[in-house]
Design a protein around this motif. Structure first.
Motif, PDB file in Angstrom:
ATOM      1  N   LEU A   2       0.839  -1.201   0.000  1.00  0.00           N
ATOM      2  CA  LEU A   2       0.000   0.000   0.000  1.00  0.00           C
ATOM      3  C   LEU A   2       0.873   1.250   0.000  1.00  0.00           C
ATOM      4  CD1 LEU A   2      -3.150   0.693   2.143  1.00  0.00           C
ATOM      5  CD2 LEU A   2      -1.258   2.305   2.213  1.00  0.00           C
ATOM      6  N   ILE A   3       1.911   1.240   0.830  1.00  0.00           N
ATOM      7  CA  ILE A   3       2.805   2.397   0.901  1.00  0.00           C
ATOM      8  C   ILE A   3       3.599   2.545  -0.398  1.00  0.00           C
ATOM      9  CG2 ILE A   3       4.788   3.383   2.122  1.00  0.00           C
ATOM     10  CD1 ILE A   3       3.719   1.982   4.660  1.00  0.00           C
ATOM     11  N   ARG A   4       4.046   1.425  -0.938  1.00  0.00           N
ATOM     12  CA  ARG A   4       4.771   1.492  -2.213  1.00  0.00           C
ATOM     13  C   ARG A   4       3.850   1.986  -3.333  1.00  0.00           C
ATOM     14  NH1 ARG A   4       9.452  -0.445  -3.418  1.00  0.00           N
ATOM     15  NH2 ARG A   4       8.789  -1.288  -5.430  1.00  0.00           N
ATOM     16  N   TYR A   5       2.564   1.647  -3.237  1.00  0.00           N
ATOM     17  CA  TYR A   5       1.620   2.145  -4.241  1.00  0.00           C
ATOM     18  C   TYR A   5       1.513   3.670  -4.183  1.00  0.00           C
ATOM     19  CZ  TYR A   5      -2.654   3.252  -6.707  1.00  0.00           C
ATOM     20  OH  TYR A   5      -3.557   3.822  -7.569  1.00  0.00           O
ATOM     21  N   ALA A   6       1.616   4.244  -2.986  1.00  0.00           N
ATOM     22  CA  ALA A   6       1.582   5.704  -2.864  1.00  0.00           C
ATOM     23  C   ALA A   6       2.722   6.338  -3.662  1.00  0.00           C
ATOM     24  CB  ALA A   6       1.672   6.114  -1.396  1.00  0.00           C
ATOM     25  N   TRP A   7       3.882   5.707  -3.654  1.00  0.00           N
ATOM     26  CA  TRP A   7       5.014   6.197  -4.456  1.00  0.00           C
ATOM     27  C   TRP A   7       4.759   5.970  -5.947  1.00  0.00           C
ATOM     28  CZ3 TRP A   7       9.257   8.753  -2.472  1.00  0.00           C
ATOM     29  CH2 TRP A   7       9.415   8.726  -1.084  1.00  0.00           C
ATOM     30  N   TYR A   8       4.197   4.828  -6.270  1.00  0.00           N
ATOM     31  CA  TYR A   8       3.888   4.522  -7.678  1.00  0.00           C
ATOM     32  C   TYR A   8       2.853   5.503  -8.230  1.00  0.00           C
ATOM     33  CZ  TYR A   8       1.635   2.104 -11.588  1.00  0.00           C
ATOM     34  OH  TYR A   8       1.066   1.800 -12.798  1.00  0.00           O
ATOM     35  N   ALA A   9       1.795   5.757  -7.450  1.00  0.00           N
ATOM     36  CA  ALA A   9       0.740   6.666  -7.902  1.00  0.00           C
ATOM     37  C   ALA A   9       1.248   8.096  -8.041  1.00  0.00           C
ATOM     38  CB  ALA A   9      -0.436   6.624  -6.922  1.00  0.00           C
ATOM     39  N   SER A  10       2.332   8.418  -7.349  1.00  0.00           N
ATOM     40  CA  SER A  10       2.919   9.760  -7.436  1.00  0.00           C
ATOM     41  C   SER A  10       3.907   9.881  -8.588  1.00  0.00           C
ATOM     42  CB  SER A  10       3.621  10.108  -6.118  1.00  0.00           C
ATOM     43  OG  SER A  10       2.724  10.017  -5.032  1.00  0.00           O
ATOM     44  N   GLY A  11       4.234   8.761  -9.225  1.00  0.00           N
ATOM     45  CA  GLY A  11       5.080   8.808 -10.415  1.00  0.00           C
ATOM     46  C   GLY A  11       6.527   8.415 -10.215  1.00  0.00           C
ATOM     47  N   TYR A  12       6.911   8.001  -8.999  1.00  0.00           N
ATOM     48  CA  TYR A  12       8.322   7.709  -8.743  1.00  0.00           C
ATOM     49  C   TYR A  12       8.714   6.285  -9.134  1.00  0.00           C
ATOM     50  CZ  TYR A  12       7.960  11.999  -6.039  1.00  0.00           C
ATOM     51  OH  TYR A  12       7.741  13.297  -5.666  1.00  0.00           O
ATOM     52  N   LEU A  13       7.752   5.411  -9.285  1.00  0.00           N
ATOM     53  CA  LEU A  13       8.027   4.025  -9.662  1.00  0.00           C
ATOM     54  C   LEU A  13       7.350   3.712 -10.989  1.00  0.00           C
ATOM     55  CD1 LEU A  13       7.438   2.197  -6.237  1.00  0.00           C
ATOM     56  CD2 LEU A  13       9.632   2.784  -7.280  1.00  0.00           C
ATOM     57  N   ASP A  14       8.064   3.005 -11.852  1.00  0.00           N
ATOM     58  CA  ASP A  14       7.488   2.587 -13.132  1.00  0.00           C
ATOM     59  C   ASP A  14       6.606   1.362 -12.975  1.00  0.00           C
ATOM     60  OD1 ASP A  14       8.557   4.532 -14.835  1.00  0.00           O
ATOM     61  OD2 ASP A  14      10.491   3.504 -14.889  1.00  0.00           O
ATOM     62  N   LYS A  15       7.020   0.468 -12.103  1.00  0.00           N
ATOM     63  CA  LYS A  15       6.330  -0.810 -11.964  1.00  0.00           C
ATOM     64  C   LYS A  15       5.344  -0.770 -10.803  1.00  0.00           C
ATOM     65  CE  LYS A  15       7.222  -5.784 -11.548  1.00  0.00           C
ATOM     66  NZ  LYS A  15       8.269  -6.821 -11.356  1.00  0.00           N
ATOM     67  N   HIS A  16       4.130  -1.214 -11.074  1.00  0.00           N
ATOM     68  CA  HIS A  16       3.118  -1.311 -10.014  1.00  0.00           C
ATOM     69  C   HIS A  16       3.606  -2.293  -8.949  1.00  0.00           C
ATOM     70  CE1 HIS A  16      -0.687  -2.085  -7.981  1.00  0.00           C
ATOM     71  NE2 HIS A  16      -1.241  -1.085  -8.656  1.00  0.00           N
ATOM     72  N   PRO A  17       3.468  -1.953  -7.670  1.00  0.00           N
ATOM     73  CA  PRO A  17       4.000  -2.827  -6.611  1.00  0.00           C
ATOM     74  C   PRO A  17       3.268  -4.147  -6.467  1.00  0.00           C
ATOM     75  CG  PRO A  17       2.718  -1.033  -5.667  1.00  0.00           C
ATOM     76  CD  PRO A  17       2.857  -0.733  -7.125  1.00  0.00           C
ATOM     77  N   GLY A  18       2.167  -4.310  -7.154  1.00  0.00           N
ATOM     78  CA  GLY A  18       1.390  -5.539  -7.033  1.00  0.00           C
ATOM     79  C   GLY A  18       0.159  -5.330  -6.173  1.00  0.00           C
ATOM     80  N   SER A  19      -0.625  -6.369  -6.058  1.00  0.00           N
ATOM     81  CA  SER A  19      -1.882  -6.260  -5.318  1.00  0.00           C
ATOM     82  C   SER A  19      -1.610  -5.892  -3.865  1.00  0.00           C
ATOM     83  CB  SER A  19      -2.656  -7.578  -5.388  1.00  0.00           C
ATOM     84  OG  SER A  19      -1.903  -8.623  -4.804  1.00  0.00           O
ATOM     85  N   PHE A  20      -2.533  -5.134  -3.295  1.00  0.00           N
ATOM     86  CA  PHE A  20      -2.403  -4.743  -1.894  1.00  0.00           C
ATOM     87  C   PHE A  20      -3.789  -4.572  -1.304  1.00  0.00           C
ATOM     88  CE2 PHE A  20      -2.564  -0.818  -4.316  1.00  0.00           C
ATOM     89  CZ  PHE A  20      -3.461  -0.044  -3.595  1.00  0.00           C
ATOM     90  N   GLN A  21      -3.837  -4.582   0.010  1.00  0.00           N
ATOM     91  CA  GLN A  21      -5.090  -4.389   0.726  1.00  0.00           C
ATOM     92  C   GLN A  21      -5.112  -2.999   1.346  1.00  0.00           C
ATOM     93  OE1 GLN A  21      -4.544  -8.129   3.102  1.00  0.00           O
ATOM     94  NE2 GLN A  21      -6.705  -8.449   2.609  1.00  0.00           N
ATOM     95  N   THR A  22      -6.267  -2.372   1.293  1.00  0.00           N
ATOM     96  CA  THR A  22      -6.430  -1.061   1.907  1.00  0.00           C
ATOM     97  C   THR A  22      -6.739  -1.225   3.394  1.00  0.00           C
ATOM     98  OG1 THR A  22      -8.805  -1.004   1.490  1.00  0.00           O
ATOM     99  CG2 THR A  22      -7.350  -0.184  -0.271  1.00  0.00           C
ATOM    100  N   VAL A  23      -6.783  -0.102   4.090  1.00  0.00           N
ATOM    101  CA  VAL A  23      -7.147  -0.126   5.511  1.00  0.00           C
ATOM    102  C   VAL A  23      -8.537  -0.722   5.697  1.00  0.00           C
ATOM    103  CG1 VAL A  23      -7.781   1.370   7.451  1.00  0.00           C
ATOM    104  CG2 VAL A  23      -5.628   1.741   6.237  1.00  0.00           C
ATOM    105  N   LYS A  24      -9.437  -0.385   4.810  1.00  0.00           N
ATOM    106  CA  LYS A  24     -10.792  -0.940   4.896  1.00  0.00           C
ATOM    107  C   LYS A  24     -10.762  -2.454   4.759  1.00  0.00           C
ATOM    108  CE  LYS A  24     -15.307  -0.698   2.622  1.00  0.00           C
ATOM    109  NZ  LYS A  24     -16.067  -0.090   1.499  1.00  0.00           N
ATOM    110  N   ASP A  25      -9.969  -2.964   3.816  1.00  0.00           N
ATOM    111  CA  ASP A  25      -9.871  -4.411   3.615  1.00  0.00           C
ATOM    112  C   ASP A  25      -9.273  -5.107   4.833  1.00  0.00           C
ATOM    113  OD1 ASP A  25     -10.799  -4.067   1.002  1.00  0.00           O
ATOM    114  OD2 ASP A  25      -8.768  -3.783   0.223  1.00  0.00           O
ATOM    115  N   VAL A  26      -8.215  -4.531   5.373  1.00  0.00           N
ATOM    116  CA  VAL A  26      -7.458  -5.186   6.440  1.00  0.00           C
ATOM    117  C   VAL A  26      -8.145  -5.056   7.794  1.00  0.00           C
ATOM    118  CG1 VAL A  26      -5.283  -5.135   7.738  1.00  0.00           C
ATOM    119  CG2 VAL A  26      -5.257  -4.912   5.245  1.00  0.00           C
ATOM    120  N   CYS A  27      -8.620  -3.856   8.099  1.00  0.00           N
ATOM    121  CA  CYS A  27      -9.073  -3.571   9.464  1.00  0.00           C
ATOM    122  C   CYS A  27     -10.590  -3.558   9.656  1.00  0.00           C
ATOM    123  CB  CYS A  27      -8.514  -2.224   9.921  1.00  0.00           C
ATOM    124  SG  CYS A  27      -6.711  -2.161   9.999  1.00  0.00           S
ATOM    125  N   PHE A  28     -11.344  -3.309   8.596  1.00  0.00           N
ATOM    126  CA  PHE A  28     -12.776  -3.090   8.803  1.00  0.00           C
ATOM    127  C   PHE A  28     -13.679  -3.964   7.938  1.00  0.00           C
ATOM    128  CE2 PHE A  28     -10.640   0.878  10.054  1.00  0.00           C
ATOM    129  CZ  PHE A  28     -11.017   0.902  11.393  1.00  0.00           C
TER     130      PHE A  28
END
Length: 492
Positions: free
Chosen positions: A427-453
């Motif tokens: 999820l944190i790596r996706y924040a960097w990817y969505a901001s343009g710093y990474l070319d490769k998507h970090p892969g599937s991830f779970q959000t706070v809603k998925d994990v905690c709620f």
């Protein structure tokens, strides 16, 4: 052929034309659509945005169904004027084959379709024009409403001489559905100068991202860091709720008006490797700008929170120096690339003098919502836990004041702990990817809603507690009630 036969043929031809038009209208008529859309609170991707907030005019035109049913009834009554034998005769007339060409003798159907085709082209022309006008408005951050769509459509219809086109409420509704257009609350305002400078901002963003990507070759992922200040109200109230359809005013309750205008500040830090770095920095609001001796003695102690204060609850250059000394230096590698925004408090070069291996780069002004990883994705996820806690206290009328100093510290400590779990690395790596710093998507991830709620259990799993669940811990995956999570301070 005598005169009577000619008249019969003309009558049959007219009847065939009318029948063909009826069949064509039935075949090409719009179908009924029934949609049910449920929006639950705190959607993971749009925590600060009101989704699917539609205008009243988005409802289907109430006269549409009545008019269409009346039309079908008229056609049914019309058909009852003819016997079955007569209609069979009409069909045979249509199917009559020319012996010389081996083709049908009559070409009236082609003429009808030619007429309808020309009209359809005009409808398409109106559609394209309205969408172009809409795109131009939004590209310039200008407001657009249903009335504007209808106005643009009628203007174009008049221009191309389509006089029977009315741009009804149903047409507007279907136009918006075809182009995925909905009414949204404006969540950010910019000056016309900023809007006009959008191209320049895009260039700044692209250049900054290119420069940072060039720098990344000199650093390991754990050495690339982003920090940001987040202002929070002492009481975070939910902006959405389930309520009755058609309700004119949706009212929410808060504990104190003062609490939603007075704030405190937190400053998290994340790395390109996908980790939450160090303790979180918390600046509370104190009337005198400092903690008294008695307050210091009774202050809640949390190992993952560094607490300070100011009169406003906001940071200044001195407090940023405190953050650098007590959070940044003990938690980061000697060599690091720190990405932070253009806020004045970060700009003093003396702050970073103690660390020769730290290189700070400044995000261009007015671009943090696009290229600061914390702003782009992480902060919304973190704040969703805080909001859930405030909501539960209010909904269950718990005798807990989350506005109190020690409860704020405890709350921030628990939230920071939950966000630090390894399950959120992608999820944190996706924040960097969505901001343009990474070319490769970090892969599937779970959000706070998925994990905690996304709670499967119906009761708390701590010490045979039978209370209703509140959260699933991102570390141990236990389902906990509010008391066992907050009051018992479930920290990892």
């Amino acid at each position: 052929m005598n005169k009577i036969q000619v008249q019969e043929n003309l009558a049959e031809q007219k009847l065939v034309d009318e029948l063909c038009e009826i069949i064509h209208n039935v075949v090409t008529s719009s179908s009924y659509e029934v949609e049910h859309e449920n929006t639950l609170d705190y959607d993971c991707m749009t925590d600060d945005i009101d989704q699917h907030e539609t205008e009243d005019s988005e409802n289907e035109d109430p006269t549409f169904r009545t008019n269409r049913e009346g039309y079908f009834n008229e056609q049914k009554d019309f058909l009852q004027n003819f016997t079955l034998d007569y209609m069979i005769k009409v069909i045979n007339f249509y199917d009559e084959i020319d012996d010389r060409t081996n083709k049908r003798k009559h070409t009236w159907k082609g003429k009808i379709y030619e007429q309808h085709g020309a009209k359809r082209n005009k409808f398409n022309e109106i559609e394209a024009h309205v969408f172009d006008m809409f795109e131009n408005a939004r590209e310039n951050y200008l407001p657009a409403h249903d009335l504007d769509l209808r106005r643009w459509a009628l203007q174009k219809a008049k221009e191309i001489s389509l006089g029977d086109f009315s741009a009804s409420a149903h047409w507007v509704l279907m136009f918006k559905r075809r182009h995925n257009i909905v009414s949204r609350k404006v969540t950010k305002l910019v000056t016309r100068k900023t809007a006009n400078d959008s191209e320049e901002i895009v260039k700044l963003v692209d250049k900054f991202i290119d420069d940072i990507r060039g720098e990344l070759n000199n650093y390991r992922p754990e050495q690339v860091l982003n920090t940001d200040q987040v202002g929070l109200s002492k009481e975070l109230h939910s902006r959405r709720t389930l309520t009755y359809k058609g309700e004119k005013t949706t009212v929410g309750v808060i504990q104190s008006h003062n609490a939603i205008t007075h704030s405190y500040t937190i400053q998290p830090m994340i790395s390109l490797a996908g980790h939450v770095v160090g303790p979180i920095y918390l600046c509370l609001q104190e009337p005198s700008g400092r903690f008294g001796e008695r307050v210091k003695e009774n202050l809640f102690r949390a190992n993952n929170v560094i607490v300070t204060c100011s009169k406003s609850g906001k940071l200044d250059t001195t407090l940023v120096q405190c953050w650098f000394d007590h959070v940044f230096l003990p938690s980061t590698p000697r060599k690091s690339l720190l990405i932070s925004d253009s806020w004045t408090g970060h700009k003093d070069p003396n702050i970073y003098a103690k660390s020769k291996g730290c290189k700070r780069v400044e995000i261009p002004k007015n671009t943090t919502d696009q290229i600061q990883p914390l702003d782009v994705f992480y902060n919304r996820q973190m704040k969703s836990i805080i909001r859930k806690m405030y909501d539960r206290v209010m909904l269950d009328q718990l005798s807990i004041s989350l506005m109190e100093r020690n409860n704020i510290i405890q709350l921030i400590s628990l939230v920071h702990s939950q966000m630090s779990a390894p399950i959120f690395q992608n999820l944190i790596r996706y924040a960097w990817y969505a901001s343009g710093y990474l070319d490769k998507h970090p892969g599937s991830f779970q959000t706070v809603k998925d994990v905690c709620f996304s709670l499967d259990g119906t009761t708390c799993q701590h010490n045979n507690c039978d209370s209703s669940p509140f959260i699933q811990c991102s570390w141990c995956r236990k389902i906990l009630c509010f008391d066992d999570f907050f009051l018992s301070y479930h920290i990892h």
